[in-house]
Design a protein around this motif. Sequence first.
Motif, PDB file in Angstrom:
ATOM      1  N   TYR A  29       0.789  -1.230   0.000  1.00  0.00           N
ATOM      2  CA  TYR A  29       0.000   0.000   0.000  1.00  0.00           C
ATOM      3  C   TYR A  29       0.826   1.289   0.000  1.00  0.00           C
ATOM      4  O   TYR A  29       0.569   2.183  -0.807  1.00  0.00           O
ATOM      5  CB  TYR A  29      -1.001   0.009   1.173  1.00  0.00           C
ATOM      6  CG  TYR A  29      -1.775   1.285   1.232  1.00  0.00           C
ATOM      7  CD1 TYR A  29      -2.779   1.539   0.301  1.00  0.00           C
ATOM      8  CD2 TYR A  29      -1.463   2.275   2.164  1.00  0.00           C
ATOM      9  CE1 TYR A  29      -3.453   2.727   0.310  1.00  0.00           C
ATOM     10  CE2 TYR A  29      -2.136   3.468   2.170  1.00  0.00           C
ATOM     11  CZ  TYR A  29      -3.129   3.698   1.245  1.00  0.00           C
ATOM     12  OH  TYR A  29      -3.787   4.879   1.236  1.00  0.00           O
ATOM     13  N   PRO A  30       1.860   1.401   0.876  1.00  0.00           N
ATOM     14  CA  PRO A  30       2.621   2.652   0.893  1.00  0.00           C
ATOM     15  C   PRO A  30       3.225   3.005  -0.468  1.00  0.00           C
ATOM     16  O   PRO A  30       3.306   4.181  -0.830  1.00  0.00           O
ATOM     17  CB  PRO A  30       3.727   2.379   1.908  1.00  0.00           C
ATOM     18  CG  PRO A  30       3.173   1.338   2.786  1.00  0.00           C
ATOM     19  CD  PRO A  30       2.334   0.475   1.905  1.00  0.00           C
ATOM     20  N   ILE A  31       3.607   1.978  -1.227  1.00  0.00           N
ATOM     21  CA  ILE A  31       4.179   2.231  -2.545  1.00  0.00           C
ATOM     22  C   ILE A  31       3.094   2.704  -3.505  1.00  0.00           C
ATOM     23  O   ILE A  31       3.263   3.685  -4.231  1.00  0.00           O
ATOM     24  CB  ILE A  31       4.865   0.952  -3.068  1.00  0.00           C
ATOM     25  CG1 ILE A  31       5.975   0.548  -2.086  1.00  0.00           C
ATOM     26  CG2 ILE A  31       5.417   1.153  -4.460  1.00  0.00           C
ATOM     27  CD1 ILE A  31       6.567  -0.808  -2.353  1.00  0.00           C
ATOM     28  N   VAL A  32       1.946   2.020  -3.459  1.00  0.00           N
ATOM     29  CA  VAL A  32       0.825   2.397  -4.321  1.00  0.00           C
ATOM     30  C   VAL A  32       0.356   3.813  -3.988  1.00  0.00           C
ATOM     31  O   VAL A  32       0.135   4.643  -4.874  1.00  0.00           O
ATOM     32  CB  VAL A  32      -0.342   1.401  -4.142  1.00  0.00           C
ATOM     33  CG1 VAL A  32      -1.572   1.850  -4.920  1.00  0.00           C
ATOM     34  CG2 VAL A  32       0.090   0.009  -4.569  1.00  0.00           C
ATOM     35  N   TYR A  33       0.266   4.098  -2.693  1.00  0.00           N
ATOM     36  CA  TYR A  33      -0.188   5.419  -2.237  1.00  0.00           C
ATOM     37  C   TYR A  33       0.746   6.514  -2.747  1.00  0.00           C
ATOM     38  O   TYR A  33       0.300   7.553  -3.233  1.00  0.00           O
ATOM     39  CB  TYR A  33      -0.245   5.423  -0.706  1.00  0.00           C
ATOM     40  CG  TYR A  33      -0.657   6.734  -0.084  1.00  0.00           C
ATOM     41  CD1 TYR A  33      -1.931   7.249  -0.276  1.00  0.00           C
ATOM     42  CD2 TYR A  33       0.237   7.448   0.725  1.00  0.00           C
ATOM     43  CE1 TYR A  33      -2.310   8.441   0.307  1.00  0.00           C
ATOM     44  CE2 TYR A  33      -0.138   8.637   1.315  1.00  0.00           C
ATOM     45  CZ  TYR A  33      -1.408   9.135   1.105  1.00  0.00           C
ATOM     46  OH  TYR A  33      -1.782  10.322   1.685  1.00  0.00           O
ATOM     47  N   THR A  34       2.064   6.260  -2.641  1.00  0.00           N
ATOM     48  CA  THR A  34       3.038   7.244  -3.101  1.00  0.00           C
ATOM     49  C   THR A  34       2.897   7.470  -4.600  1.00  0.00           C
ATOM     50  O   THR A  34       2.894   8.618  -5.075  1.00  0.00           O
ATOM     51  CB  THR A  34       4.467   6.761  -2.775  1.00  0.00           C
ATOM     52  OG1 THR A  34       4.526   6.442  -1.402  1.00  0.00           O
ATOM     53  CG2 THR A  34       5.487   7.818  -3.094  1.00  0.00           C
TER      54      THR A  34
END
Lengths: 295, 303
Positions: A29-34
């Motif tokens: 998620y953190p990668i997708v969010y970024t």
Amino acid sequence: MVSSKTAGDRIFNVVNTIILLILTFSCLYPIVYTLSLSLSSKEAVDGGKVVLWPIGFTLRSYKLIMQDDAFFHSVYVSVIRVVVGTTLNLFCMVLMSFPLSKTTQEYKPRNAIMWLLVFVMLFNGGTIPWYMTVRNYGLIDTIWALIFSGSISVFNIFLIVSFFRQIPQSLEEAAIVDGAGPWTVLFKVIIPISKPVLATVLLFVSVGYWNEYLQGLLFINSPANYPLQTYIKQIVVKISADISYTTEQLQELTKNSNQALDAAKVFISMVPMLIFYPFIQKYFVTGITLGAVKG
Amino acid sequence: MKEKKKGGRSGYNTLHYTLMIIPGLVWIVMFSIVPMVGIVMAFEDFSPSKGWFGSPWVGLENFEYLSRLKDVRKVLVNTLVIASGKMICNLIIPIVFAILLNEVKNMKFKKPVQTIVYLPHFISWVILANIISTMLGYRGVVNVIFGWFGYEPQVFLGNPSIFRGLLIGTDVWKEFGYGAVIYLAALSGIDPNLYEAAAIDGAGRFQLIRHITLPSLAPTIVLMATLSLGNILNGGFDQVFNLYNASVYSTGDIIDTWVYRIGLVKVQYSLASCAGLLKSVVSLIMISVSYLLAHQFANYSIF
């Protein structure tokens, strides 16, 4: 004759799958969010509208980065550092590991050097004396500070040594009968069959160089020559400097910063990892299990 | 005659082996051993212009001053709480995760899960801290979701009462996949016949985990627990340094970040070296003890 599935079994499987899916999603998620932030319009980001996918899709952030010379220069510094540093590091480690994989009969100082390495692994002089040392060598503001100051990882040397020790003696003896000296044995016999451990160490060392940020902060005075991670650190530092903020001040800061642009920079800095990761991840599993189950 | 010839060859080998050792050894001496000489700074009133051997010797004065500082107590407590929280969670959660993943028999699901959960380990704390502070920021996704339930936006990373929890939680999140690798390796070594035999005898899912999986993991668990003892003063500089700010110093400032600020920001070199030295010595003792225990009980050897 494994017993047929009971209802309890099926519930367990479903719950287990859901837990694992949530955990996996949390790691992605953190990668997708970024990525989504970097592709969203500034209004959507500042208004706090982005949750999963981009809102108001735009490539504006990436166009802005294209004109950002400082960013690209930091990428360049990081690439040089990784390439030169990893090469030198790996070269020294492999050379050093070969004699250390010998017995004390074959190479007398072996145990003394091993204990010295253990000591170096367990004890250090602390940040300040280390900083002073690098300063005394006159490495400040040179790329050599970014390459040499971290020293060689003793853990990696032990990993290579334990792999070398598992190689059957007969291979080396056959080469010696054919008249090969230590260098030929190392480069023609040992290294070609040690690919799994060398790949693991290559991964550890290059990721280490790529991810390191503190040396840039300590040893490079002009921000124009920062490596990428230090550059990223410095764009954040504006928000988390040594002052306590009130909520209003934080709101003001958020308004002035370009979060979509920062997200794009952060995402680009993760790209090399994301590209190489699928190819190399199988090696490090070999590597760490090797390091753990030896002896 | 024969012996002489052999001695000649081993002398030749020793020379070349030494040549191979030299580059790496020089590197280690210059950047790991020489800084240890710099420990003298802790016993001096150090000034960079006078150097390590020219600065006036003050004996234990720095240590006495250090022991009177109020900050030191706070920093020590923070370090111990944060480090032990991480030690416990980083031990238990990877085990639970490995056992759960081991129960999945479908490789098409298992493999991708395994690959993805290792990923955060390889991303630096600079990057992750940047992402985490964006997510927890005033306009970040966490506040957006809280907003759906009618909560006012908060500054999570400025709240001292939840900062330690955030540190431990994000550290566990980053490392649980990687930490599970070693347990998964141990699990793959279990003889499948054991499970089959137990299943025929009527053992259920949880009984299999309780009586076969866990006992098989026990040696690895003991080993990892023992080795983790050496981290007791390791609050995790990279993580804290990239996530903290002045409003959470009261609960989040650890030895390493304090040393960094005192030494490199406020340039009190001697005082910071002093604190750094104390930490290094205690860590050395803890790690040595943990290795000795691991050697005694888990047959572990460093090399």
